[in-house]
Write an enzyme that holds these catalytic residues in place. Structure first.
Site, PDB file in Angstrom:
ATOM      1  NE  ARG A 114      -3.940  -2.073   1.980  1.00 56.15           N
ATOM      2  CZ  ARG A 114      -3.886  -2.860   2.925  1.00 56.15           C
ATOM      3  NH1 ARG A 114      -2.980  -2.740   4.140  1.00 56.15           N
ATOM      4  NH2 ARG A 114      -4.708  -3.843   2.867  1.00 56.15           N
ATOM      5  CE  LYS A 136      -1.830  12.896 -14.838  1.00 57.52           C
ATOM      6  NZ  LYS A 136      -2.171  13.501 -16.401  1.00 57.52           N
ATOM      7  CD  GLU A 178       5.819  16.261 -23.108  1.00 55.47           C
ATOM      8  OE1 GLU A 178       5.003  17.111 -22.575  1.00 55.47           O
ATOM      9  OE2 GLU A 178       5.170  15.017 -23.560  1.00 55.47           O
ATOM     10  CE  LYS A 216       3.597  17.225 -15.232  1.00 53.32           C
ATOM     11  NZ  LYS A 216       4.056  16.082 -16.049  1.00 53.32           N
ATOM     12  CD  GLU A 226      -5.389  15.317 -16.412  1.00 55.05           C
ATOM     13  OE1 GLU A 226      -6.118  14.810 -17.435  1.00 55.05           O
ATOM     14  OE2 GLU A 226      -4.345  14.967 -15.999  1.00 55.05           O
ATOM     15  NE  ARG A 230      -1.378  16.510 -13.657  1.00 57.27           N
ATOM     16  CZ  ARG A 230      -0.698  15.956 -12.703  1.00 57.27           C
ATOM     17  NH1 ARG A 230      -1.365  15.899 -11.294  1.00 57.27           N
ATOM     18  NH2 ARG A 230       0.091  15.170 -12.843  1.00 57.27           N
ATOM     19  CG  ASN A 234      -3.671  16.084 -21.020  1.00 59.72           C
ATOM     20  OD1 ASN A 234      -2.589  15.220 -20.730  1.00 59.72           O
ATOM     21  ND2 ASN A 234      -4.812  16.119 -20.407  1.00 59.72           N
ATOM     22  CG  HIS A 237       0.394  14.727 -24.573  1.00 57.20           C
ATOM     23  ND1 HIS A 237       1.238  15.936 -25.151  1.00 57.20           N
ATOM     24  CD2 HIS A 237       1.364  14.020 -24.070  1.00 57.20           C
ATOM     25  CE1 HIS A 237       2.084  16.051 -24.362  1.00 57.20           C
ATOM     26  NE2 HIS A 237       2.408  14.798 -23.825  1.00 57.20           N
ATOM     27  CG  HIS A 241      -0.668   9.763 -25.076  1.00 52.08           C
ATOM     28  ND1 HIS A 241      -1.234  10.142 -23.947  1.00 52.08           N
ATOM     29  CD2 HIS A 241       0.483   9.708 -24.886  1.00 52.08           C
ATOM     30  CE1 HIS A 241      -0.330  10.283 -22.978  1.00 52.08           C
ATOM     31  NE2 HIS A 241       0.928  10.247 -23.815  1.00 52.08           N
ATOM     32  CG  HIS A 258       6.260  11.051 -24.989  1.00 56.05           C
ATOM     33  ND1 HIS A 258       4.810  10.332 -25.073  1.00 56.05           N
ATOM     34  CD2 HIS A 258       6.325  12.215 -24.531  1.00 56.05           C
ATOM     35  CE1 HIS A 258       4.271  11.544 -24.392  1.00 56.05           C
ATOM     36  NE2 HIS A 258       5.210  12.467 -23.968  1.00 56.05           N
TER      37      HIS A 258
END
Length: 355
Positions: A114, A136, A178, A216, A226, A230, A234, A237, A241, A258
């Site tokens: 955990r 993230k 980025e 960021k 988000e 936030r 993206n 993206h 993606h 990427h």
């Protein structure tokens, strides 16, 4: 921006190693696990261990490099290794690597018993400005990027551009995408600064990395879960993606890094911004030219485009079956949750082909 505002503060160079040694003294972890991939094991680990004051009670865990290994199978291997090596709740994990290592390592640490504490030491430009900040963590599910994960912040992030000396040029370019994205959503001044690359020295890079991380971190601090702001991170993206996933899982295609996929995504998103948000046409042209100066053009067949559009519906940013785009009214003025008709996406690819 003071460090106290940001969960998981970011420290640079020597300051980072001082903070790390102080943290280890204070917390006194039962064991320290270093997660590396075969590249960072070879190029970065020794440099890092030299900076550590008390390197006893240390175990090294190594995974294979590459996005293709960012999956639950790799996690299972690591969870088993941690168990076998007697990791407990008081253990500390230090992830040294690019985005795959920091994303996956953060996820493994956040879920083992955990949650054990972890620290990120990004060694690629991409991870420095993107993957290492914001908490993230996660892995891919088949060809769906980052489908499984949690938001859980590192104790700290240590950024040392000295590690960039080991990076191939293609990886530097991938990380730059980025930075370009941060510029497009934040300010024209910063965009002009980061696109005048002919004059970029390593010292400039230090400053640009700091500025990019701050853009960021500021966004993430204001909207950690988000719900709104936030989402602007993206930009490029949603399509980017899908393009990256598509090329990753079709063995006959050359895999794109990427940043290479996001570069295409940003041109497409900027075209959509002109169509739907009256983004200035002259700036669309300028952005297209600057991005194509840095990145090779990618060739798409009609079938590729159809499959990429189909893949987008799995994007995590979607809700209620709608594909949500971030678009720009202008550089530094993003708009979230924009609906885009499929025909316009086809037109955007058409624009990219002819650009």
């Amino acid at each position: 921006m003071s460090h106290s505002e940001v969960k998981g503060p970011v420290y640079y160079q020597e300051d980072g190693f001082l903070k790390l040694n102080a943290f280890i003294k204070e917390v006194n972890p039962s064991k320290i696990f270093f997660l590396v991939d075969n590249n960072t094991h070879r190029d970065c680990l020794a440099i890092f261990l030299k900076k550590l004051e008390s390197p006893e009670n240390v175990e090294i865990l190594e995974i294979e490099a590459g996005e293709i290994n960012k999956n639950l199978e790799t996690c299972t291997g690591l969870w088993n290794a941690l168990s076998e090596l007697d990791a407990d709740r008081k253990s500390l994990m230090i992830n040294i690597g690019g985005g795959v290592v920091t994303d996956l390592g953060g996820f493994v640490a956040s879920t083992f018993k955990r949650g054990i504490r972890y620290i990120n030491v990004p060694t690629s430009l991409l991870a420095m400005v993107d993957a290492s900040v914001g908490g993230k963590t996660g892995v891919d599910l088949g060809n769906l990027k980052n489908q499984i994960g949690v938001i859980n912040h590192a104790e700290m992030v240590i950024i040392d551009p000295a590690f960039l000396g080991t990076l191939p040029q293609t990886e530097m370019r991938s990380g730059l995408a980025e930075i370009l994205k941060h510029a497009l959503i934040s300010s024209e001044t910063y965009w002009n600064k980061v696109t005048n690359l002919s004059e970029l020295t390593l010292d400039d890079l230090d400053e640009i990395i700091k500025e990019s991380v701050e853009i960021k971190a500021k966004v993430v601090t204001e909207d950690p879960e988000e719900h709104g702001l936030r989402k602007t991170l993206n930009y490029g993206h949603t399509l980017g993606h899908a393009i990256e996933s598509y090329f990753l899982t079709h063995s006959e295609k050359t895999t794109l890094l990427h940043g290479e996929a996001i570069a295409v995504g940003m041109i497409l998103a900027t075209y959509l911004s002109k169509e739907l948000q009256d983004f200035p046409e002259d700036k669309l042209k300028e952005i297209t030219v600057k991005i194509l100066d840095i990145y090779d053009r990618v060739v798409f067949s009609e079938e590729d485009i159809q499959q990429i559009i189909d893949l987008m519906k799995y994007d995590k940013k979607n809700s209620h079956g709608n594909i949500n785009f971030v678009l720009l009214k202008d550089i530094g003025n993003p708009v979230i949750d924009c609906k885009v008709p499929n025909q316009l996406i086809w037109n955007a690819f058409e624009y990219y082909k002819k650009a």
